[in-house]
Write a protein that holds these residues in place. Structure first.
Motif, PDB file in Angstrom:
ATOM      1  N   TYR A  25      18.653 -20.076  10.201  1.00  0.00           N
ATOM      2  CA  TYR A  25      18.933 -18.782   9.750  1.00  0.00           C
ATOM      3  C   TYR A  25      17.928 -18.023   8.944  1.00  0.00           C
ATOM      4  O   TYR A  25      17.431 -16.876   9.067  1.00  0.00           O
ATOM      5  CB  TYR A  25      20.160 -18.786   8.977  1.00  0.00           C
ATOM      6  N   ASP A 131      36.893 -10.508  11.473  1.00  0.00           N
ATOM      7  CA  ASP A 131      35.803 -10.570  12.599  1.00  0.00           C
ATOM      8  C   ASP A 131      35.249  -9.297  13.081  1.00  0.00           C
ATOM      9  O   ASP A 131      34.379  -8.969  13.183  1.00  0.00           O
ATOM     10  CB  ASP A 131      36.091 -11.323  13.826  1.00  0.00           C
ATOM     11  N   ALA A 134      33.353  -7.713  10.266  1.00  0.00           N
ATOM     12  CA  ALA A 134      31.943  -8.409  10.561  1.00  0.00           C
ATOM     13  C   ALA A 134      31.254  -7.590  11.640  1.00  0.00           C
ATOM     14  O   ALA A 134      30.064  -7.084  11.499  1.00  0.00           O
ATOM     15  CB  ALA A 134      31.982  -9.667  10.464  1.00  0.00           C
ATOM     16  N   MET A 164      29.937 -11.027   5.687  1.00  0.00           N
ATOM     17  CA  MET A 164      29.592 -11.941   7.145  1.00  0.00           C
ATOM     18  C   MET A 164      28.753 -10.708   7.939  1.00  0.00           C
ATOM     19  O   MET A 164      27.745 -11.101   8.485  1.00  0.00           O
ATOM     20  CB  MET A 164      30.929 -12.381   7.785  1.00  0.00           C
ATOM     21  N   ARG A 168      24.281 -11.226   8.670  1.00  0.00           N
ATOM     22  CA  ARG A 168      23.436 -11.173   9.946  1.00  0.00           C
ATOM     23  C   ARG A 168      22.295 -10.126   9.845  1.00  0.00           C
ATOM     24  O   ARG A 168      21.339 -10.271  10.666  1.00  0.00           O
ATOM     25  CB  ARG A 168      24.286 -10.964  11.113  1.00  0.00           C
ATOM     26  N   THR A 314      28.008 -17.785   8.461  1.00  0.00           N
ATOM     27  CA  THR A 314      27.211 -16.704   8.877  1.00  0.00           C
ATOM     28  C   THR A 314      25.539 -16.717   8.065  1.00  0.00           C
ATOM     29  O   THR A 314      24.875 -16.201   8.655  1.00  0.00           O
ATOM     30  CB  THR A 314      27.782 -15.300   8.507  1.00  0.00           C
ATOM     31  N   LEU A 600      32.755 -16.810  14.856  1.00  0.00           N
ATOM     32  CA  LEU A 600      31.878 -18.128  14.493  1.00  0.00           C
ATOM     33  C   LEU A 600      31.973 -19.149  15.508  1.00  0.00           C
ATOM     34  O   LEU A 600      30.746 -19.829  15.587  1.00  0.00           O
ATOM     35  CB  LEU A 600      32.370 -18.377  13.061  1.00  0.00           C
ATOM     36  N   MET A 603      29.387 -18.284  18.043  1.00  0.00           N
ATOM     37  CA  MET A 603      27.909 -18.420  17.612  1.00  0.00           C
ATOM     38  C   MET A 603      27.495 -19.651  17.419  1.00  0.00           C
ATOM     39  O   MET A 603      26.257 -20.091  17.405  1.00  0.00           O
ATOM     40  CB  MET A 603      27.871 -17.687  15.973  1.00  0.00           C
TER      41      MET A 603
END
Length: 605
Positions: A25, A131, A134, A164, A168, A314, A600, A603
């Protein structure tokens, strides 16, 4: 103060467990940073589209001489908490110009109200709206027009979803800007009492409606300490607000001053500011631990046992329920706010608020001080309360507790533990919040009565079928079954049974409301019934043991019989209220302990 050894050990455990994904990340956000701000590199036609909606700031944007703040807003006027945001963008643009910056509304995100949808079909969209929020945040920021982000959101799924999505884009600095709680209405205990009377048929719908309107009566966040206000607590504990911004009422000069200060601060910590502080570096393992400790010390919402793991994921961090359980055994409960006490969040704020809580936790060595916060300092800055000195905004020590029935010093807590337990047994793995449960009710052993939805529980209650010692089992309520709606409608029903002197508990693979309290509830049972979780084996009459003392969640059934029992048949999927549009999310969601998220799951696949 030296950090408590168990807090340190849990932090180290999270760091080690998270190392591969956290490293990946940080590499991602470093690549984004090294690529440079996208805006100067956009084509002229692209930029023209981005500038076309503004006239007053167009020259400043063309010259690329200022931080451009992207506002992501959850405004709507159906949520009382979010109705306060109506004028924020135009005010924020003025305040940005004061420090040579600019601001644009990058996009809006959906913001549903769990209070409106509780007990109805729309509630099955609630968890997955996180979600969607996000992803909507990512869409807003994907234009590459911004050097900093202002996130306008307060309530249940909205703050986790905004955070979240923004994580990113963790190379961008971000500040969450709250709107504050509505002034106090009728006392929460009075409201709860009327709900219980209505459940028993002792008052009519008009009386119930008047009580509810008396509690939820104006713009601002609901005043009980549920998921929305627990969100605000966590953002303070992570250093993502201006210090002590969480619980200042809307429409006050102090509220406005704090929002103005947040805009000015974004200009300083933005991409080209003097004190660059990217969100992905602010939200690290220590910040996640601080949020968990704050949740336990304040008796916050059980929904964050799903949301905090999702937020952490995240940012490449893994926190699990074992971490919460270990922290709970050393973190004292120092706040009593409804439903864990009589006071609402306005009483909490008047008694010292988050500044008092953070100061006490710092002095006891229970939270990390050395966070990269959005403020000018570390977490010590969050141990002070804001005031207006004339027109100047200043922060000062909150002093002693203004009411020790609401806020207690860390060395004289209401309880030496944080009130969370993890339960394990042949039914699965679950959470239980006991901070508002009387100690003699921490262990319940009673026959099961099994249901597939909360409406059936209410029907059985009205028919007098639950007037006995009972463990109410409500299954097929997990993320994959129906989106894991809260079962808040059961709170008055179970409370009435308990008031009648019966031993009562709830076992469910669903969620309870952040406002749940006095009845012991084993929630988020994993694995869920759909797909083979053993909660699907329970039959009416099975003796069930829910024990927060020993950490047991057990069906007292012969081992061989239990192993050979078939699973209950799942209810047929339902349509209507848009639920069919979320079928893909239900089909791919991960378990509650990992965030209850389809996004998630994909991901990390």
């Amino acid at each position: 103060m030296t950090l408590h050894k168990e807090v340190s050990a849990v932090t180290d455990r999270i760091i080690e467990r998270s190392r591969p994904e956290r490293t990946a990340y940080l590499a991602l956000i470093d690549r984004e940073r090294e690529a440079g701000s996208l805006r100067p590199n956009l084509g002229c036609a692209n930029l023209a589209h981005g500038y076309a909606g503004t006239e007053e700031d167009r020259d400043a944007l063309k010259d690329n001489r200022a931080v451009n703040i992207g506002i992501v807003t959850a405004y709507n006027d159906m949520l009382s908490a979010h109705a306060t945001y109506y004028r924020y963008p135009e005010q924020m643009k003025v305040w940005a110009r004061e420090v040579g910056a600019t601001a644009q509304v990058a996009g809006g995100v959906p913001a549903m109200c769990d209070g409106v949808t509780q007990g109805y079909a729309g509630m099955e969209l609630s968890l997955f709206s996180r979600d969607q929020i996000a992803m909507s945040t990512a869409i807003a920021l994907s234009h590459g027009m911004f050097e900093g982000t202002a996130l306008l959101g307060i309530c249940d799924k909205i703050v986790p979803g905004l955070l979240m999505g923004a994580l990113r884009f963790g190379h961008l600095p971000a500040i969450l800007i709250p709107g504050g709680p509505m002034p106090s209405g009728i006392p929460n205990k009075q409201k709860a009492h009327v709900r219980e009377l209505y459940a028993e048929g002792k008052v009519d719908r008009d009386a119930l409606l008047e009580a509810e309107i008396g509690a939820y009566h104006s713009k601002g966040t609901c005043t009980f300490y549920g998921t929305a206000n627990s969100n605000q607590m966590m953002m303070e504990m992570m250093g993502l607000h201006m210090p002590s911004a969480a619980f200042v009422n809307p429409g006050t000069k102090l509220r406005q001053a704090l929002t103005r200060a947040a805009v000015h601060r974004l200009a300083e910590i933005g991409w080209d500011g003097e004190d660059y502080r990217p969100l992905g570096r602010c939200v690290d393992e220590k910040a996640i631990v601080n949020a968990a400790v704050g949740l336990l010390a304040s008796g916050g919402s059980t929904n964050h046992l799903i949301h905090l793991p999702a937020i952490a994921a995240t940012a490449g961090i893994t926190i699990d329920w074992e971490d919460f359980d270990r922290l709970s055994r050393v973190v004292p409960l120092i706040a009593r706010v409804y439903p864990n006490g009589a006071a609402d969040v306005n009483g909490f704020e008047d008694a010292g608020g988050m500044a008092f809580v953070i100061r006490e936790l710092l002095s006891a060595g229970l939270i990390h001080r050395d966070l990269l916060t959005v403020s000018t300092g570390d977490m010590a800055a969050y141990a002070e309360k804001p005031q207006l000195d004339g027109d100047a905004l200043v922060w000062r020590d909150p002093g002693p507790s203004g009411d020790e029935t609401i806020l207690a010093p860390a060395d004289k807590p209401f309880s030496p533990e944080g009130g969370f337990r993890i339960l394990k047994g042949n039914i699965g793995r679950a959470c239980i919040k006991v901070s508002a449960v009387e100690r003699e009710r921490w262990t319940i052993e009673a026959p099961a009565r099994v249901f597939a939805d909360q409406a059936s529980v209410q029907e059985a209650f009205k028919a007098g079928e639950l007037d006995r010692d009972v463990v109410v089992v409500v299954r097929f309520q997990g993320p994959r079954a129906n989106g894991m709606p809260e079962l808040h409608k059961l709170t008055p029903t179970l409370g009435v049974l308990q008031n009648r002197g019966y031993k009562v508990a709830l076992v469910t693979d669903g969620r309870m409301s952040g406002a749940s309290g006095k009845v012991p509830c084993a929630i988020h049972v994993s694995p869920e019934a759909l797909g083979g979780g053993p909660i699907g084996k329970i039959q009416d009459g099975d003796l069930i043991r829910v024990d927060a003392v020993t950490g047991e969640l057990q069906a007292m059934v012969d081992e061989h019989e239990w192993a050979s029992r078939p699973q209950a048949e799942a209810p047929a999927p339902v349509e209507g209220m848009g639920r069919e549009l979320f079928a893909l999310m239900r089909a791919t969601a991960n378990e509650a302990e990992r965030g209850g998220s389809a996004m998630l799951a994909a991901m990390r696949a």
